[in-house]
Scaffold this motif. Sequence first.
Motif, PDB file in Angstrom:
ATOM      1  N   ASN A   5     -20.421   7.314 -13.857  1.00 51.31           N
ATOM      2  CA  ASN A   5     -19.646   7.100 -12.643  1.00 51.31           C
ATOM      3  C   ASN A   5     -20.399   6.244 -11.639  1.00 51.31           C
ATOM      4  OD1 ASN A   5     -17.716   8.646 -13.755  1.00 51.31           O
ATOM      5  ND2 ASN A   5     -18.305  10.541 -12.692  1.00 51.31           N
ATOM      6  N   GLN A   6     -21.732   6.418 -11.658  1.00 49.02           N
ATOM      7  CA  GLN A   6     -22.517   5.664 -10.696  1.00 49.02           C
ATOM      8  C   GLN A   6     -22.624   4.201 -11.055  1.00 49.02           C
ATOM      9  OE1 GLN A   6     -26.310   7.461 -10.433  1.00 49.02           O
ATOM     10  NE2 GLN A   6     -25.739   8.854  -8.772  1.00 49.02           N
ATOM     11  N   SER A   7     -22.441   3.875 -12.358  1.00 46.04           N
ATOM     12  CA  SER A   7     -22.718   2.499 -12.740  1.00 46.04           C
ATOM     13  C   SER A   7     -21.632   1.584 -12.189  1.00 46.04           C
ATOM     14  CB  SER A   7     -22.867   2.370 -14.247  1.00 46.04           C
ATOM     15  OG  SER A   7     -21.629   2.469 -14.851  1.00 46.04           O
ATOM     16  N   MET A   8     -21.993   0.869 -11.135  1.00 48.33           N
ATOM     17  CA  MET A   8     -21.015   0.012 -10.474  1.00 48.33           C
ATOM     18  C   MET A   8     -21.262  -1.434 -10.844  1.00 48.33           C
ATOM     19  SD  MET A   8     -20.894   1.916  -6.813  1.00 48.33           S
ATOM     20  CE  MET A   8     -22.018   0.783  -6.072  1.00 48.33           C
ATOM     21  N   VAL A   9     -22.169  -1.684 -11.772  1.00 46.26           N
ATOM     22  CA  VAL A   9     -22.483  -3.054 -12.135  1.00 46.26           C
ATOM     23  C   VAL A   9     -21.767  -3.392 -13.423  1.00 46.26           C
ATOM     24  CG1 VAL A   9     -24.317  -4.683 -12.670  1.00 46.26           C
ATOM     25  CG2 VAL A   9     -24.736  -2.810 -11.101  1.00 46.26           C
ATOM     26  N   PRO A  10     -20.655  -4.101 -13.329  1.00 45.57           N
ATOM     27  CA  PRO A  10     -19.939  -4.402 -14.554  1.00 45.57           C
ATOM     28  C   PRO A  10     -20.612  -5.525 -15.343  1.00 45.57           C
ATOM     29  CG  PRO A  10     -18.767  -5.309 -12.665  1.00 45.57           C
ATOM     30  CD  PRO A  10     -20.032  -4.704 -12.150  1.00 45.57           C
ATOM     31  N   GLU A  11     -21.421  -6.333 -14.668  1.00 45.89           N
ATOM     32  CA  GLU A  11     -22.024  -7.452 -15.384  1.00 45.89           C
ATOM     33  C   GLU A  11     -23.410  -7.798 -14.833  1.00 45.89           C
ATOM     34  OE1 GLU A  11     -18.783 -10.088 -15.040  1.00 45.89           O
ATOM     35  OE2 GLU A  11     -19.227 -10.623 -12.975  1.00 45.89           O
ATOM     36  N   PHE A  12     -24.151  -8.515 -15.674  1.00 44.92           N
ATOM     37  CA  PHE A  12     -25.501  -8.934 -15.292  1.00 44.92           C
ATOM     38  C   PHE A  12     -25.542 -10.444 -15.150  1.00 44.92           C
ATOM     39  CE2 PHE A  12     -25.875  -5.054 -17.711  1.00 44.92           C
ATOM     40  CZ  PHE A  12     -26.596  -4.277 -16.822  1.00 44.92           C
ATOM     41  N   VAL A  13     -26.502 -10.899 -14.370  1.00 44.78           N
ATOM     42  CA  VAL A  13     -26.677 -12.335 -14.196  1.00 44.78           C
ATOM     43  C   VAL A  13     -27.950 -12.747 -14.937  1.00 44.78           C
ATOM     44  CG1 VAL A  13     -27.025 -14.186 -12.536  1.00 44.78           C
ATOM     45  CG2 VAL A  13     -25.592 -12.235 -11.945  1.00 44.78           C
ATOM     46  N   LEU A  14     -27.789 -13.688 -15.870  1.00 46.63           N
ATOM     47  CA  LEU A  14     -28.953 -14.207 -16.586  1.00 46.63           C
ATOM     48  C   LEU A  14     -29.449 -15.426 -15.829  1.00 46.63           C
ATOM     49  CD1 LEU A  14     -27.429 -13.994 -20.160  1.00 46.63           C
ATOM     50  CD2 LEU A  14     -29.279 -12.568 -19.303  1.00 46.63           C
ATOM     51  N   LEU A  15     -30.637 -15.309 -15.267  1.00 47.15           N
ATOM     52  CA  LEU A  15     -31.094 -16.403 -14.415  1.00 47.15           C
ATOM     53  C   LEU A  15     -31.423 -17.679 -15.192  1.00 47.15           C
ATOM     54  CD1 LEU A  15     -33.287 -14.581 -11.768  1.00 47.15           C
ATOM     55  CD2 LEU A  15     -30.952 -15.416 -11.569  1.00 47.15           C
ATOM     56  N   GLY A  16     -32.044 -17.522 -16.358  1.00 48.71           N
ATOM     57  CA  GLY A  16     -32.450 -18.719 -17.096  1.00 48.71           C
ATOM     58  C   GLY A  16     -33.350 -19.565 -16.217  1.00 48.71           C
ATOM     59  N   PHE A  17     -33.225 -20.874 -16.297  1.00 45.99           N
ATOM     60  CA  PHE A  17     -33.938 -21.743 -15.362  1.00 45.99           C
ATOM     61  C   PHE A  17     -32.918 -22.308 -14.399  1.00 45.99           C
ATOM     62  CE2 PHE A  17     -36.719 -22.351 -19.144  1.00 45.99           C
ATOM     63  CZ  PHE A  17     -37.832 -21.753 -18.610  1.00 45.99           C
ATOM     64  N   THR A  18     -32.993 -21.921 -13.154  1.00 45.08           N
ATOM     65  CA  THR A  18     -32.021 -22.459 -12.206  1.00 45.08           C
ATOM     66  C   THR A  18     -32.640 -23.627 -11.459  1.00 45.08           C
ATOM     67  OG1 THR A  18     -32.707 -20.566 -10.922  1.00 45.08           O
ATOM     68  CG2 THR A  18     -30.465 -20.550 -11.748  1.00 45.08           C
ATOM     69  N   THR A  19     -33.075 -24.616 -12.201  1.00 44.49           N
ATOM     70  CA  THR A  19     -33.698 -25.768 -11.540  1.00 44.49           C
ATOM     71  C   THR A  19     -32.795 -26.998 -11.638  1.00 44.49           C
ATOM     72  OG1 THR A  19     -34.941 -26.013 -13.559  1.00 44.49           O
ATOM     73  CG2 THR A  19     -36.105 -25.059 -11.688  1.00 44.49           C
ATOM     74  N   SER A  20     -33.438 -28.143 -11.688  1.00 46.21           N
ATOM     75  CA  SER A  20     -32.676 -29.396 -11.564  1.00 46.21           C
ATOM     76  C   SER A  20     -31.803 -29.683 -12.785  1.00 46.21           C
ATOM     77  CB  SER A  20     -33.675 -30.539 -11.423  1.00 46.21           C
ATOM     78  OG  SER A  20     -34.437 -30.623 -12.598  1.00 46.21           O
ATOM     79  N   TRP A  21     -30.894 -30.624 -12.594  1.00 46.31           N
ATOM     80  CA  TRP A  21     -30.019 -31.066 -13.679  1.00 46.31           C
ATOM     81  C   TRP A  21     -30.817 -31.667 -14.827  1.00 46.31           C
ATOM     82  CZ3 TRP A  21     -25.331 -30.679 -15.586  1.00 46.31           C
ATOM     83  CH2 TRP A  21     -24.368 -30.046 -14.789  1.00 46.31           C
ATOM     84  N   GLY A  22     -31.872 -32.380 -14.471  1.00 45.23           N
ATOM     85  CA  GLY A  22     -32.702 -32.996 -15.512  1.00 45.23           C
ATOM     86  C   GLY A  22     -33.202 -31.962 -16.498  1.00 45.23           C
ATOM     87  N   VAL A  23     -33.714 -30.828 -15.934  1.00 45.27           N
ATOM     88  CA  VAL A  23     -34.241 -29.771 -16.799  1.00 45.27           C
ATOM     89  C   VAL A  23     -33.122 -29.162 -17.643  1.00 45.27           C
ATOM     90  CG1 VAL A  23     -35.413 -27.549 -16.810  1.00 45.27           C
ATOM     91  CG2 VAL A  23     -36.106 -29.303 -15.184  1.00 45.27           C
ATOM     92  N   GLN A  24     -31.948 -28.979 -17.015  1.00 52.07           N
ATOM     93  CA  GLN A  24     -30.822 -28.395 -17.765  1.00 52.07           C
ATOM     94  C   GLN A  24     -30.446 -29.271 -18.952  1.00 52.07           C
ATOM     95  OE1 GLN A  24     -29.831 -25.464 -16.926  1.00 52.07           O
ATOM     96  NE2 GLN A  24     -30.711 -25.338 -14.896  1.00 52.07           N
ATOM     97  N   ILE A  25     -30.431 -30.574 -18.728  1.00 52.82           N
ATOM     98  CA  ILE A  25     -30.038 -31.481 -19.815  1.00 52.82           C
ATOM     99  C   ILE A  25     -31.095 -31.474 -20.915  1.00 52.82           C
ATOM    100  CG2 ILE A  25     -29.673 -33.926 -20.389  1.00 52.82           C
ATOM    101  CD1 ILE A  25     -28.231 -34.141 -17.672  1.00 52.82           C
ATOM    102  N   LEU A  26     -32.343 -31.453 -20.498  1.00 59.69           N
ATOM    103  CA  LEU A  26     -33.421 -31.380 -21.487  1.00 59.69           C
ATOM    104  C   LEU A  26     -33.300 -30.095 -22.317  1.00 59.69           C
ATOM    105  CD1 LEU A  26     -36.085 -32.795 -22.405  1.00 59.69           C
ATOM    106  CD2 LEU A  26     -37.267 -31.155 -20.941  1.00 59.69           C
TER     107      LEU A  26
END
Length: 313
Positions: A5-26
Motif C-alpha cells: 500500500n505504501q509503494s507509491m512509485v509506479p515507475e523508476f527513472v534510469l538516469l543513464g548519461f544525461t549529458t550532451s547530444w554528442g555523447v548520446q549519439i556516440l
Amino acid sequence: MNGRNQSMVPEFVLLGFTTSWGVQILLFLVFAIFYVANMLGNLLIVLTIISDHHLHSPMYFLLANLSFIDTGVSSIATPKMIYDLFRKHRVISLNGCITQMFFIHTVGGTEMVLLIVMAYDRYIAICKPLHYLTIMSLKMCIFLLVLAWTIGLIHSVAQLAFVVNLPFCGANKMDSFYCDFPRFIKLACTDTYTLEFLVTANSGFISMATFFILVVSYIFILVTVRKHSSGASSKALSTLSAHITVVVFFFGPCIIIYVWPFPTLPIDKFLAIFNVIITPFMNPVIYTLRNKEMKVAMRRLIIKTFKFQKFFH
Ligand SMILES: *[C@@H]1O[C@H](CO)[C@@H](O)[C@H](O)[C@H]1NC(C)=O
C-alpha cells in the motif's frame, strides 16, 4: 500488505548519461553496432554448428548453447537502452524492472554454470581422451544443460523473492542504464542492510565461487597439457586460452559489481554496460577468429546458402 500500500512509485527513472547530444549519439552508435554484431555473430555460430555435421561434438554443442545464451544476455537490456537514449523521460515500471532483473540473473547464472560445464568438457577431452565420447554423451550434455538452467533459475528467483514486495516511497532515480539489484534495493524506504547482505551473498558468492572453480580447473588442465606435451597440445592450448579469455571478460565486471556492491561505485555503471554489450561479443570474436574448424565451417555454410539461392533463381 502494508508494504504494497505504501509503494507509491509506479515507475523508476534510469538516469543513464544525461549529458550532451554528442555523447548520446556516440553511445547510440556503440550500443547499436555492438548489439547488431552480437546478434549476427552469435546466431551465425549457432547456425554453423547445428548445420555442419563436422561440428557435431559436445564441445561445439556447448559453444552453440553459450552463443544462444549470449543473444539472450544482449537482448534483455540493450534494445531498451538504445530506445531510452532518445527519450527525455527514461522511465521503467516496477514490473519492467523486476522482469529485467529476473531475466538478467537467470541467463547470467546459467552462463556461469555453462562455463564450468565447458571447462569440465575440456578437462575430460584433454585428461581422459579415451573416455571422452562415453563420458560426454548426448544424454550427459543435455543433463548438464538442464542443470545449468535450473541453477540459473534458482539463483535468480532466490534474490527476487526478497525484493518483489519492497516498499518504495519517493526516491526513484537509478543511476544506471538498466535495473539491477544493488541500485534497486537502495531506493526502497526500509532498512535494506539484510537485503544488501543477501545480494552480496548470492550474486557475489556465485560469481566468486564459479570464477575460483574455473581458475583452478584451467590451471589443472594446463598442467596436464604441459606434462603430455605432444602435437595435440598446441591446439589444446589455443582452445584453452580462448576459454580463459572469455572467463576473465565475463567475471571481471561481475565480481566488481556484486562482491562489493555497497556502496555502489560510479564505475559500476560502465561495468554494467560492459557486461551486457561487450562480453556477449567476445564469444564470436574469440571462437571464430581463432578457431580454424569454425572458420572453415562458416565458409561452407555461406557457400551452401549462396548455391541454394542460385538454385531458386
Ligand atoms: C545445446 O546443446 C544440445 C546438446 O548438446 C544440442 O542438442 C542443442 O542443439 C544445443 N542448442 C543450441 C541452441 O545450440
